[in-house]
Motif scaffolding. Structure first.
Motif, PDB file in Angstrom:
ATOM      1  N   ARG A  58       0.825  -1.212   0.000  1.00 29.40           N
ATOM      2  CA  ARG A  58       0.000   0.000   0.000  1.00 29.40           C
ATOM      3  C   ARG A  58       0.862   1.267   0.000  1.00 29.40           C
ATOM      4  O   ARG A  58       0.477   2.278  -0.593  1.00 29.40           O
ATOM      5  CB  ARG A  58      -0.929  -0.020   1.203  1.00 29.40           C
ATOM      6  CG  ARG A  58      -2.058  -1.019   1.003  1.00 29.40           C
ATOM      7  CD  ARG A  58      -2.944  -1.143   2.207  1.00 29.40           C
ATOM      8  NE  ARG A  58      -4.130  -1.917   1.871  1.00 29.40           N
ATOM      9  CZ  ARG A  58      -5.007  -2.350   2.763  1.00 29.40           C
ATOM     10  NH1 ARG A  58      -4.827  -2.074   4.050  1.00 29.40           N
ATOM     11  NH2 ARG A  58      -6.064  -3.035   2.383  1.00 29.40           N
ATOM     12  N   SER A  59       2.002   1.224   0.657  1.00 25.41           N
ATOM     13  CA  SER A  59       2.894   2.377   0.639  1.00 25.41           C
ATOM     14  C   SER A  59       3.374   2.666  -0.772  1.00 25.41           C
ATOM     15  O   SER A  59       3.435   3.830  -1.198  1.00 25.41           O
ATOM     16  CB  SER A  59       4.094   2.131   1.562  1.00 25.41           C
ATOM     17  OG  SER A  59       3.692   2.027   2.908  1.00 25.41           O
ATOM     18  N   ARG A  60       3.700   1.635  -1.511  1.00 26.06           N
ATOM     19  CA  ARG A  60       4.143   1.829  -2.891  1.00 26.06           C
ATOM     20  C   ARG A  60       2.996   2.296  -3.774  1.00 26.06           C
ATOM     21  O   ARG A  60       3.204   3.089  -4.690  1.00 26.06           O
ATOM     22  CB  ARG A  60       4.744   0.532  -3.417  1.00 26.06           C
ATOM     23  CG  ARG A  60       6.035   0.129  -2.675  1.00 26.06           C
ATOM     24  CD  ARG A  60       6.655  -1.102  -3.249  1.00 26.06           C
ATOM     25  NE  ARG A  60       7.006  -0.888  -4.632  1.00 26.06           N
ATOM     26  CZ  ARG A  60       7.392  -1.855  -5.460  1.00 26.06           C
ATOM     27  NH1 ARG A  60       7.436  -3.096  -5.028  1.00 26.06           N
ATOM     28  NH2 ARG A  60       7.710  -1.581  -6.697  1.00 26.06           N
ATOM     29  N   GLU A  61       1.777   1.814  -3.478  1.00 26.81           N
ATOM     30  CA  GLU A  61       0.624   2.279  -4.250  1.00 26.81           C
ATOM     31  C   GLU A  61       0.367   3.769  -3.998  1.00 26.81           C
ATOM     32  O   GLU A  61      -0.006   4.505  -4.918  1.00 26.81           O
ATOM     33  CB  GLU A  61      -0.624   1.480  -3.845  1.00 26.81           C
ATOM     34  CG  GLU A  61      -0.609   0.038  -4.309  1.00 26.81           C
ATOM     35  CD  GLU A  61      -1.763  -0.764  -3.735  1.00 26.81           C
ATOM     36  OE1 GLU A  61      -1.925  -1.927  -4.133  1.00 26.81           O
ATOM     37  OE2 GLU A  61      -2.508  -0.219  -2.879  1.00 26.81           O
ATOM     38  N   GLU A  62       0.563   4.205  -2.758  1.00 17.69           N
ATOM     39  CA  GLU A  62       0.274   5.588  -2.393  1.00 17.69           C
ATOM     40  C   GLU A  62       1.393   6.550  -2.796  1.00 17.69           C
ATOM     41  O   GLU A  62       1.167   7.753  -2.919  1.00 17.69           O
ATOM     42  CB  GLU A  62       0.057   5.696  -0.875  1.00 17.69           C
ATOM     43  CG  GLU A  62      -1.181   4.982  -0.350  1.00 17.69           C
ATOM     44  CD  GLU A  62      -2.451   5.752  -0.644  1.00 17.69           C
ATOM     45  OE1 GLU A  62      -2.361   6.917  -1.094  1.00 17.69           O
ATOM     46  OE2 GLU A  62      -3.550   5.200  -0.426  1.00 17.69           O
ATOM     47  N   SER A  63       2.602   6.025  -2.981  1.00 17.16           N
ATOM     48  CA  SER A  63       3.761   6.879  -3.217  1.00 17.16           C
ATOM     49  C   SER A  63       4.010   7.077  -4.713  1.00 17.16           C
ATOM     50  O   SER A  63       4.077   6.108  -5.475  1.00 17.16           O
ATOM     51  CB  SER A  63       5.000   6.260  -2.559  1.00 17.16           C
ATOM     52  OG  SER A  63       6.105   7.133  -2.642  1.00 17.16           O
ATOM     53  N   GLU A 119      -0.520   3.376   6.320  1.00 13.32           N
ATOM     54  CA  GLU A 119      -0.736   2.921   7.693  1.00 13.32           C
ATOM     55  C   GLU A 119      -2.192   3.095   8.101  1.00 13.32           C
ATOM     56  O   GLU A 119      -2.765   2.233   8.784  1.00 13.32           O
ATOM     57  CB  GLU A 119       0.185   3.689   8.645  1.00 13.32           C
ATOM     58  CG  GLU A 119       1.641   3.284   8.525  1.00 13.32           C
ATOM     59  CD  GLU A 119       2.562   4.172   9.336  1.00 13.32           C
ATOM     60  OE1 GLU A 119       3.665   3.715   9.690  1.00 13.32           O
ATOM     61  OE2 GLU A 119       2.172   5.334   9.607  1.00 13.32           O
ATOM     62  N   GLU A 120      -2.802   4.193   7.697  1.00 14.01           N
ATOM     63  CA  GLU A 120      -4.225   4.411   8.003  1.00 14.01           C
ATOM     64  C   GLU A 120      -5.091   3.343   7.350  1.00 14.01           C
ATOM     65  O   GLU A 120      -6.039   2.841   7.953  1.00 14.01           O
ATOM     66  CB  GLU A 120      -4.649   5.799   7.542  1.00 14.01           C
ATOM     67  CG  GLU A 120      -4.056   6.944   8.372  1.00 14.01           C
ATOM     68  CD  GLU A 120      -4.436   8.310   7.816  1.00 14.01           C
ATOM     69  OE1 GLU A 120      -5.145   8.346   6.787  1.00 14.01           O
ATOM     70  OE2 GLU A 120      -4.027   9.315   8.408  1.00 14.01           O
ATOM     71  N   ARG A 121      -4.771   2.995   6.109  1.00 11.98           N
ATOM     72  CA  ARG A 121      -5.540   1.951   5.430  1.00 11.98           C
ATOM     73  C   ARG A 121      -5.396   0.608   6.135  1.00 11.98           C
ATOM     74  O   ARG A 121      -6.381  -0.123   6.303  1.00 11.98           O
ATOM     75  CB  ARG A 121      -5.082   1.830   3.970  1.00 11.98           C
ATOM     76  CG  ARG A 121      -5.484   3.002   3.083  1.00 11.98           C
ATOM     77  CD  ARG A 121      -4.847   2.897   1.702  1.00 11.98           C
ATOM     78  NE  ARG A 121      -5.227   1.682   0.998  1.00 11.98           N
ATOM     79  CZ  ARG A 121      -4.690   1.303  -0.160  1.00 11.98           C
ATOM     80  NH1 ARG A 121      -3.738   2.045  -0.728  1.00 11.98           N
ATOM     81  NH2 ARG A 121      -5.087   0.206  -0.757  1.00 11.98           N
ATOM     82  N   CYS A 122      -4.185   0.292   6.554  1.00 12.88           N
ATOM     83  CA  CYS A 122      -3.962  -0.979   7.243  1.00 12.88           C
ATOM     84  C   CYS A 122      -4.668  -1.001   8.594  1.00 12.88           C
ATOM     85  O   CYS A 122      -5.243  -2.025   8.989  1.00 12.88           O
ATOM     86  CB  CYS A 122      -2.466  -1.225   7.425  1.00 12.88           C
ATOM     87  SG  CYS A 122      -1.597  -1.656   5.887  1.00 12.88           S
ATOM     88  N   LEU A 123      -4.633   0.138   9.301  1.00 11.71           N
ATOM     89  CA  LEU A 123      -5.336   0.205  10.581  1.00 11.71           C
ATOM     90  C   LEU A 123      -6.833   0.046  10.387  1.00 11.71           C
ATOM     91  O   LEU A 123      -7.518  -0.610  11.186  1.00 11.71           O
ATOM     92  CB  LEU A 123      -5.023   1.531  11.283  1.00 11.71           C
ATOM     93  CG  LEU A 123      -3.621   1.660  11.879  1.00 11.71           C
ATOM     94  CD1 LEU A 123      -3.401   3.071  12.401  1.00 11.71           C
ATOM     95  CD2 LEU A 123      -3.412   0.646  13.000  1.00 11.71           C
ATOM     96  N   GLU A 128      -9.086  -2.857  12.013  1.00 12.01           N
ATOM     97  CA  GLU A 128     -10.289  -2.602  12.801  1.00 12.01           C
ATOM     98  C   GLU A 128     -11.478  -3.348  12.203  1.00 12.01           C
ATOM     99  O   GLU A 128     -12.309  -3.911  12.944  1.00 12.01           O
ATOM    100  CB  GLU A 128     -10.574  -1.097  12.840  1.00 12.01           C
ATOM    101  CG  GLU A 128     -11.851  -0.711  13.567  1.00 12.01           C
ATOM    102  CD  GLU A 128     -11.869  -1.108  15.028  1.00 12.01           C
ATOM    103  OE1 GLU A 128     -12.969  -1.151  15.608  1.00 12.01           O
ATOM    104  OE2 GLU A 128     -10.787  -1.376  15.591  1.00 12.01           O
ATOM    105  N   ALA A 129     -11.565  -3.359  10.873  1.00  8.45           N
ATOM    106  CA  ALA A 129     -12.657  -4.093  10.228  1.00  8.45           C
ATOM    107  C   ALA A 129     -12.558  -5.581  10.537  1.00  8.45           C
ATOM    108  O   ALA A 129     -13.576  -6.238  10.806  1.00  8.45           O
ATOM    109  CB  ALA A 129     -12.622  -3.863   8.713  1.00  8.45           C
ATOM    110  N   ARG A 130     -11.333  -6.119  10.499  1.00  8.90           N
ATOM    111  CA  ARG A 130     -11.159  -7.534  10.831  1.00  8.90           C
ATOM    112  C   ARG A 130     -11.521  -7.800  12.286  1.00  8.90           C
ATOM    113  O   ARG A 130     -12.118  -8.841  12.614  1.00  8.90           O
ATOM    114  CB  ARG A 130      -9.714  -7.965  10.550  1.00  8.90           C
ATOM    115  CG  ARG A 130      -9.380  -8.083   9.065  1.00  8.90           C
ATOM    116  CD  ARG A 130      -8.068  -8.815   8.860  1.00  8.90           C
ATOM    117  NE  ARG A 130      -6.950  -8.094   9.444  1.00  8.90           N
ATOM    118  CZ  ARG A 130      -6.221  -7.182   8.811  1.00  8.90           C
ATOM    119  NH1 ARG A 130      -6.526  -6.865   7.551  1.00  8.90           N
ATOM    120  NH2 ARG A 130      -5.208  -6.584   9.396  1.00  8.90           N
TER     121      ARG A 130
END
Length: 248
Positions: free
Chosen positions: A66-71, A103-107, A111-113
């Motif tokens: 996700r970091s690479r997707e966002e960057s 990090e927000e997406r992973c958090l 939380e959803a899990r």
């Protein structure tokens, strides 16, 4: 085999964690913890226009992806493994804001899990309560003289999820008479006879079971014959005076 001059990662920018002290060929700063090779010469991240990126170590696959997707800009970080004679990935360099968003997406996913696990646990809990109640009701049908609290305790013990006990077997889930009787016999064996004490005294298990058969049968007879008299059997097709076969 010597260390290759330039690490290779097709289609991606690459930074190196050097094994030896290196200085930037442009600004002469060093030793460098990370460098980029340009035409075989080391450059610090600032001189390579990568100084604004932050390092994310390997280990969290979802966060890295996700970091690479966002960057907008990302760089693979590698280090040479002398024993294996190859470069190995150590992490990535990404934009700091991109890392924060990842990090927000992973958090959010975590939380959803967590909420999903909580919902699943509640559903399993309700299902387990219903099954335990049904198991206890079947115990009371077969053994009307069994105290209700005792029936619930036996049912709860036999039907614990993941325990491997008779209540969780296929026969137990189907509330078969054999499974229910087995659970009751086990409850009586441990709760109404000296079976556990015999085991602690070193009596072999089969011998201990043999010794307590009369005590177990006496309890089962009393629980089956409540309100009917012992000479009338259990009321479910069992001939008068028949013994309850005890599971091994």
């Amino acid at each position: 085999m010597g260390q290759p001059v330039t690490p290779h990662s097709p289609g991606r920018l690459v930074a190196v964690q050097p094994l030896r002290h290196k200085r930037c060929a442009a600004c002469r700063q060093g030793p460098l913890s990370l460098l980029v090779l340009e035409d075989g010469a080391p450059r610090c991240l600032d001189c390579a226009d990568l100084g604004h990126l932050v390092f994310l170590p390997r280990g969290d696959t979802a966060l890295t992806r996700r970091s690479r997707e966002e960057s907008a800009l990302s760089v693979v970080v590698v280090r040479f493994n002398r024993r294996k004679s190859r470069y190995e990935r150590q992490g990535v360099l990404v934009e700091e804001a991109a890392l924060a968003r990842a990090e927000e997406r992973c958090l959010a996913d975590a939380e959803a899990r967590r909420r999903r696990r909580a919902r699943d646990a509640r559903r399993r809990g309700v299902a387990d309560e219903r099954f335990t109640a049904a198991f206890a009701a079947e115990i009371l049908r077969l053994f009307p003289g069994c105290p209700a609290e005792r029936a619930r305790a036996i049912a709860a013990h036999a039907s614990v999820r993941g325990s491997g006990r008779v209540g969780r077997s296929a026969a137990g889930r189907a509330l078969s008479g054999t499974a229910v009787v087995s659970a009751v016999v086990a409850g009586v064996r441990h709760g109404d006879t000296p079976y556990d004490r015999l085991l602690m005294e070193g009596v072999p298990r089969q011998e201990a079971r043999r010794r307590i058969v009369p005590a177990v049968e006496a309890v089962l007879r009393a629980w089956r014959g409540a309100g009917e008299g012992e000479d009338q059997g259990c009321g479910h097709g069992r001939p008068p005076g028949a013994r309850t076969p005890l599971p091994h």
